[in-house]
Design a protein around this motif. Sequence first.
Motif, PDB file in Angstrom:
ATOM      1  N   LEU A  17      42.065   2.553 101.114  1.00  0.00           N
ATOM      2  CA  LEU A  17      42.266   3.824 100.424  1.00  0.00           C
ATOM      3  C   LEU A  17      43.244   3.650  99.262  1.00  0.00           C
ATOM      4  CD1 LEU A  17      41.387   6.763 100.504  1.00  0.00           C
ATOM      5  CD2 LEU A  17      43.292   7.217 102.032  1.00  0.00           C
ATOM      6  N   LEU A  21      42.404   4.117  95.345  1.00  0.00           N
ATOM      7  CA  LEU A  21      43.196   4.984  94.479  1.00  0.00           C
ATOM      8  C   LEU A  21      43.705   4.218  93.257  1.00  0.00           C
ATOM      9  CD1 LEU A  21      45.202   7.157  97.048  1.00  0.00           C
ATOM     10  CD2 LEU A  21      43.403   7.903  95.486  1.00  0.00           C
ATOM     11  N   VAL A  25      42.798   5.022  89.374  1.00  0.00           N
ATOM     12  CA  VAL A  25      43.825   5.242  88.350  1.00  0.00           C
ATOM     13  C   VAL A  25      43.627   4.258  87.197  1.00  0.00           C
ATOM     14  CG1 VAL A  25      46.316   5.051  87.879  1.00  0.00           C
ATOM     15  CG2 VAL A  25      45.524   6.282  89.904  1.00  0.00           C
TER      16      VAL A  25
END
Length: 194
Positions: A17, A21, A25
Amino acid sequence: LSQLSDSKTYEMAVSSLIALLVLLVVNALLIKSITSPLSRMKNQVNEIARNGTYKTWTIPPGKNELTEMAHSIQSLLYSVVAATSEITEVSQALAKGQLSSRMNGHYQGELTTLKQEFNSSVENIANAFHAIDAVSMDLAQGNLQSQINLDQFAGDYQAVMQNLQKATHVQSDSINSIIKVMQAMSQGNFSQRI
């Protein structure tokens, strides 16, 4: 063992996870680094189209395809600005009666065609004025046999020159008729008419 397996699964899920992420980004930053300069360039081009001024053009920082594209657009804009500036200068010179001014810049493609056609138009104007001046000087010196080379003119220029040529011929014919009548009268023949 089951508790250790659940712990590892949880750690892997959290790590995955977090990695996802981080990738999202990084992907968002990468997209923004491409779309933001493109959006600024688009806005600048729209501003140029709206205002007709090229002075606000800026090149995005960096060394990539976008900056290369911006440099190419800037080069194009400079060429267009140079050509329009020359057209303005020559037009202002014409308005002041200076017929020798021409576009002299070195251009490519359509701008070269624009330069050639504009200079040709200015040359036609200059030739027409020179022909009118030559006929006027001949008339002032009493030379009524002045001839205009009509082949060097086209369109309305030729029509004006033909009318000028006809006017000089009419004047010449009228004066020749007067001379003929005067000669006849000097010999006592009063029957001649103009």
